[in-house]
Scaffold this active site. Structure first.
Site, PDB file in Angstrom:
ATOM      1  N   ASP A 229       0.867  -1.189   0.000  1.00  0.00           N
ATOM      2  CA  ASP A 229       0.000   0.000   0.000  1.00  0.00           C
ATOM      3  C   ASP A 229       0.901   1.236   0.000  1.00  0.00           C
ATOM      4  O   ASP A 229       1.396   1.662   1.041  1.00  0.00           O
ATOM      5  CB  ASP A 229      -0.926  -0.012   1.222  1.00  0.00           C
ATOM      6  N   HIS A 234       0.776   7.904   3.937  1.00  0.00           N
ATOM      7  CA  HIS A 234       1.529   7.231   5.003  1.00  0.00           C
ATOM      8  C   HIS A 234       3.028   7.519   4.952  1.00  0.00           C
ATOM      9  O   HIS A 234       3.789   6.985   5.748  1.00  0.00           O
ATOM     10  CB  HIS A 234       1.292   5.725   4.920  1.00  0.00           C
ATOM     11  N   ILE A 249       0.191   9.366   8.502  1.00  0.00           N
ATOM     12  CA  ILE A 249      -0.484   8.504   9.484  1.00  0.00           C
ATOM     13  C   ILE A 249      -0.235   7.031   9.136  1.00  0.00           C
ATOM     14  O   ILE A 249       0.217   6.700   8.041  1.00  0.00           O
ATOM     15  CB  ILE A 249      -2.005   8.788   9.552  1.00  0.00           C
ATOM     16  N   GLY A 252      -4.428   1.911   8.042  1.00  0.00           N
ATOM     17  CA  GLY A 252      -5.443   1.267   8.875  1.00  0.00           C
ATOM     18  C   GLY A 252      -5.180  -0.236   9.000  1.00  0.00           C
ATOM     19  O   GLY A 252      -5.303  -0.816  10.081  1.00  0.00           O
TER      20      GLY A 252
HETATM   21  C1  LIG Z   1     -11.952   0.048  -1.686  1.00  0.00           C
HETATM   22  C2  LIG Z   1     -11.265   0.474  -0.500  1.00  0.00           C
HETATM   23  C3  LIG Z   1      -9.871   0.939  -0.645  1.00  0.00           C
HETATM   24  C4  LIG Z   1      -9.291   1.320   0.696  1.00  0.00           C
HETATM   25  C5  LIG Z   1      -7.849   1.787   0.549  1.00  0.00           C
HETATM   26  C6  LIG Z   1      -7.255   2.155   1.851  1.00  0.00           C
HETATM   27  C7  LIG Z   1      -5.962   2.897   1.612  1.00  0.00           C
HETATM   28  C8  LIG Z   1      -5.200   3.235   2.866  1.00  0.00           C
HETATM   29  O1  LIG Z   1      -3.875   3.594   2.483  1.00  0.00           O
HETATM   30  C9  LIG Z   1      -5.886   4.374   3.605  1.00  0.00           C
HETATM   31  C10 LIG Z   1      -5.679   4.306   5.078  1.00  0.00           C
HETATM   32  O2  LIG Z   1      -5.151   3.372   5.616  1.00  0.00           O
HETATM   33  S1  LIG Z   1      -6.315   5.635   6.010  1.00  0.00           S
HETATM   34  C11 LIG Z   1      -5.879   5.216   7.673  1.00  0.00           C
HETATM   35  C12 LIG Z   1      -6.894   4.391   8.393  1.00  0.00           C
HETATM   36  N1  LIG Z   1      -8.172   5.040   8.553  1.00  0.00           N
HETATM   37  C13 LIG Z   1      -8.383   6.074   9.404  1.00  0.00           C
HETATM   38  O3  LIG Z   1      -7.456   6.561  10.047  1.00  0.00           O
HETATM   39  C14 LIG Z   1      -9.784   6.601   9.532  1.00  0.00           C
HETATM   40  C15 LIG Z   1     -10.149   6.782  10.979  1.00  0.00           C
HETATM   41  N2  LIG Z   1     -11.544   7.200  11.112  1.00  0.00           N
HETATM   42  C16 LIG Z   1     -11.932   8.489  11.068  1.00  0.00           C
HETATM   43  O4  LIG Z   1     -11.118   9.393  10.944  1.00  0.00           O
HETATM   44  C17 LIG Z   1     -13.404   8.780  11.189  1.00  0.00           C
HETATM   45  O5  LIG Z   1     -14.045   7.678  11.764  1.00  0.00           O
HETATM   46  C18 LIG Z   1     -14.083   9.066   9.811  1.00  0.00           C
HETATM   47  C19 LIG Z   1     -13.466  10.359   9.216  1.00  0.00           C
HETATM   48  C20 LIG Z   1     -13.866   7.905   8.855  1.00  0.00           C
HETATM   49  C21 LIG Z   1     -15.565   9.253  10.027  1.00  0.00           C
HETATM   50  O6  LIG Z   1     -15.774  10.185  11.027  1.00  0.00           O
HETATM   51  P1  LIG Z   1     -16.925  11.273  10.911  1.00  0.00           P
HETATM   52  O7  LIG Z   1     -16.712  12.117   9.698  1.00  0.00           O
HETATM   53  O8  LIG Z   1     -17.014  11.956  12.214  1.00  0.00           O
HETATM   54  O9  LIG Z   1     -18.191  10.369  10.601  1.00  0.00           O
HETATM   55  P2  LIG Z   1     -19.568  10.314  11.396  1.00  0.00           P
HETATM   56  O10 LIG Z   1     -20.212  11.655  11.354  1.00  0.00           O
HETATM   57  O11 LIG Z   1     -19.343   9.686  12.725  1.00  0.00           O
HETATM   58  O12 LIG Z   1     -20.391   9.278  10.524  1.00  0.00           O
HETATM   59  C22 LIG Z   1     -20.926   9.633   9.250  1.00  0.00           C
HETATM   60  C23 LIG Z   1     -21.500   8.382   8.632  1.00  0.00           C
HETATM   61  O13 LIG Z   1     -20.433   7.545   8.195  1.00  0.00           O
HETATM   62  C24 LIG Z   1     -20.466   6.271   8.896  1.00  0.00           C
HETATM   63  N3  LIG Z   1     -19.085   5.993   9.312  1.00  0.00           N
HETATM   64  C25 LIG Z   1     -18.397   6.657  10.245  1.00  0.00           C
HETATM   65  N4  LIG Z   1     -17.161   6.129  10.364  1.00  0.00           N
HETATM   66  C26 LIG Z   1     -17.086   5.111   9.493  1.00  0.00           C
HETATM   67  C27 LIG Z   1     -16.064   4.187   9.175  1.00  0.00           C
HETATM   68  N5  LIG Z   1     -14.882   4.188   9.792  1.00  0.00           N
HETATM   69  N6  LIG Z   1     -16.331   3.245   8.233  1.00  0.00           N
HETATM   70  C28 LIG Z   1     -17.532   3.192   7.628  1.00  0.00           C
HETATM   71  N7  LIG Z   1     -18.542   4.055   7.899  1.00  0.00           N
HETATM   72  C29 LIG Z   1     -18.312   5.010   8.817  1.00  0.00           C
HETATM   73  C30 LIG Z   1     -21.349   6.473  10.107  1.00  0.00           C
HETATM   74  O14 LIG Z   1     -21.982   5.259  10.482  1.00  0.00           O
HETATM   75  C31 LIG Z   1     -22.308   7.535   9.620  1.00  0.00           C
HETATM   76  O15 LIG Z   1     -23.364   6.944   8.881  1.00  0.00           O
HETATM   77  P3  LIG Z   1     -24.847   6.936   9.526  1.00  0.00           P
HETATM   78  O16 LIG Z   1     -25.174   8.370   9.718  1.00  0.00           O
HETATM   79  O17 LIG Z   1     -25.683   6.260   8.491  1.00  0.00           O
HETATM   80  O18 LIG Z   1     -24.723   6.160  10.799  1.00  0.00           O
END
Ligand SMILES: CCCCCCC[C@@H](O)CC(=O)SCCNC(=O)CCNC(=O)[C@H](O)C(C)(C)COP(=O)(O)OP(=O)(O)OC[C@H]1O[C@@H](n2cnc3c(N)ncnc32)[C@H](O)[C@@H]1OP(=O)(O)O
Length: 330
Positions: A229, A234, A249, A252
């Site tokens: 990745d 990162h 960062i 994940g």
């Molecule tokens: C095909 C795939 C390819 C993938 C490739 C990956 C490539 C990698 O290189 C990328 C990475 O590794 S990135 C690093 C790892 N991830 C992170 O650090 C993200 C951490 N999470 C956040 O920051 C927040 O939870 C955040 C920002 C994610 C959400 O927080 P908020 O904006 O505050 O959201 P919130 O208002 O609480 O919720 C809005 C709606 O979204 C749903 N939701 C929340 N968190 C979720 C999550 N983590 N995954 C899935 N859905 C999520 C909520 O349920 C909500 O929906 P609803 O209103 O219907 O309940």
């Protein structure tokens, strides 16, 4: 009327037929991955972990940690997420969730055939949520080894619904996905890695029936990226700033790897093949160098876990791991 090619078009995404892909890996990839998620980082002769990086005790093959399966899903996406109809800013992509089902022990080297499909697409207003399902088959035997459901949280890409009802598509029954409720009681076990090289390693503290594992991350994102990745989020400070972080960062899937490795060590007594299925939601980013603390509760054959960053006292990941059985020495 044909839609504008520059628009986010859920119908085009839904009807897209993903091509089959292949993914080949060797024992070297397996060992590099294990090091990238901290195996043996604090104790180079840890009897529960040496087998993931070395032919320990003359074993014929290096053993494979269950979260290695997640790499097949990222490797299966042609050109990243360049799907017709999907408009998003790659700098704002975050990994939201990962779900893995394991059907057979993972071989230490293999050539896989991946079939890929859309598992879900949801409009959350401020974000789009995209779910991709990948089934991985051993190319020689045709056996289905595992299934991944990978969820991307695409900040800024929501608001694409054509009606007042928010767009939501899933290819799986949502009510079959258990939501995780962290138990109120104390976690099950306490395990603490040493904090400094000069300390004795792998000190167990059995306090009542609690176990906690503490792991220390240093430059792990730079090591972990070598497992495939290469997202600059990162590694590139400028890219990370645009994405809203003070510095790059951690992946994940690296955090998930740490947490499940802790579960394999503490609950499965080092046997990776006890793991049947893994679910994790990324709640908050982790900076490399922060201390991860994984708390585990055992409910039947389900391990509920949450991982915290010790320095910030914030939960960064939570989920569950289902097991085939329990280790007799538990
Ligand atoms: C095909 C795939 C390819 C993938 C490739 C990956 C490539 C990698 O290189 C990328 C990475 O590794 S990135 C690093 C790892 N991830 C992170 O650090 C993200 C951490 N999470 C956040 O920051 C927040 O939870 C955040 C920002 C994610 C959400 O927080 P908020 O904006 O505050 O959201 P919130 O208002 O609480 O919720 C809005 C709606 O979204 C749903 N939701 C929340 N968190 C979720 C999550 N983590 N995954 C899935 N859905 C999520 C909520 O349920 C909500 O929906 P609803 O209103 O219907 O309940």
């Amino acid at each position: 009327m044909s839609s504008d090619a520059s628009e986010f078009d859920p119908d085009r995404i839904e009807s897209y037929k993903f091509p089959e892909t292949t993914y080949t890996y060797s024992e070297r990839d397996v060992a590099l991955y294990a090091l990238g998620i901290g195996a043996c980082a604090r104790d180079a002769v840890d009897v529960d972990q040496l087998k993931f990086v070395y032919h320990d005790k003359g074993q014929k093959f290096i053993q494979v940690l269950p979260t290695f399966a997640a790499l097949f899903s990222l490797g299966s996406l042609p050109g990243g997420l360049g799907l017709p109809g999907l408009k998003y800013d790659p700098r704002l992509l975050l990994h939201g969730q990962q779900y893995i089902e394991l059907y057979k022990p993972l071989p230490s080297n293999a050539c896989l055939k991946n079939t890929v499909s859309l598992a879900g697409l949801h409009d959350k207003g401020k974000a789009a949520i995209l779910e991709i399902e990948t089934k991985s088959y051993d190319k020689d035997s045709g056996a289905l080894l595992c299934m991944n459901r990978t969820t991307a949280f695409l900040r800024g890409a929501g608001g694409f619904s054509k009606s007042s009802h928010p767009y939501s598509y899933s290819n799986y029954p949502k009510d079959k996905v258990p939501s995780v409720k962290i138990p109120k009681g104390q976690p099950f076990v306490v395990f603490e890695d040493c904090t400094q090289p000069s300390q004795a390693c792998s000190i167990y503290f059995i306090i009542a029936r609690m176990k906690v594992i503490v792991s220390y991350l240093l430059v792990l994102a730079l090591l972990y990226r070598l497992s495939g990745d290469y997202n600059p989020l990162h590694s590139d400070p400028t890219f990370a700033k645009v994405a809203g972080f003070t510095r790059p960062i951690l992946h994940g899937l690296c955090t998930l790897g740490f947490s499940v490795r802790a579960i394999v060590k503490c609950i499965c007594r080092g046997d990776p093949n006890l793991v049947k299925c893994i679910s994790g939601r990324f709640l908050l980013h982790v900076y490399p160098g922060e201390t991860l603390l994984t708390e585990m509760w055992l409910e039947g054959l389900r391990v509920i876990y949450q991982t915290k960053v010790k320095e910030r006292s914030r939960t960064v990941l939570s989920g569950y791991v289902d097991l085939h059985g329990l280790s007799s020495s538990l």
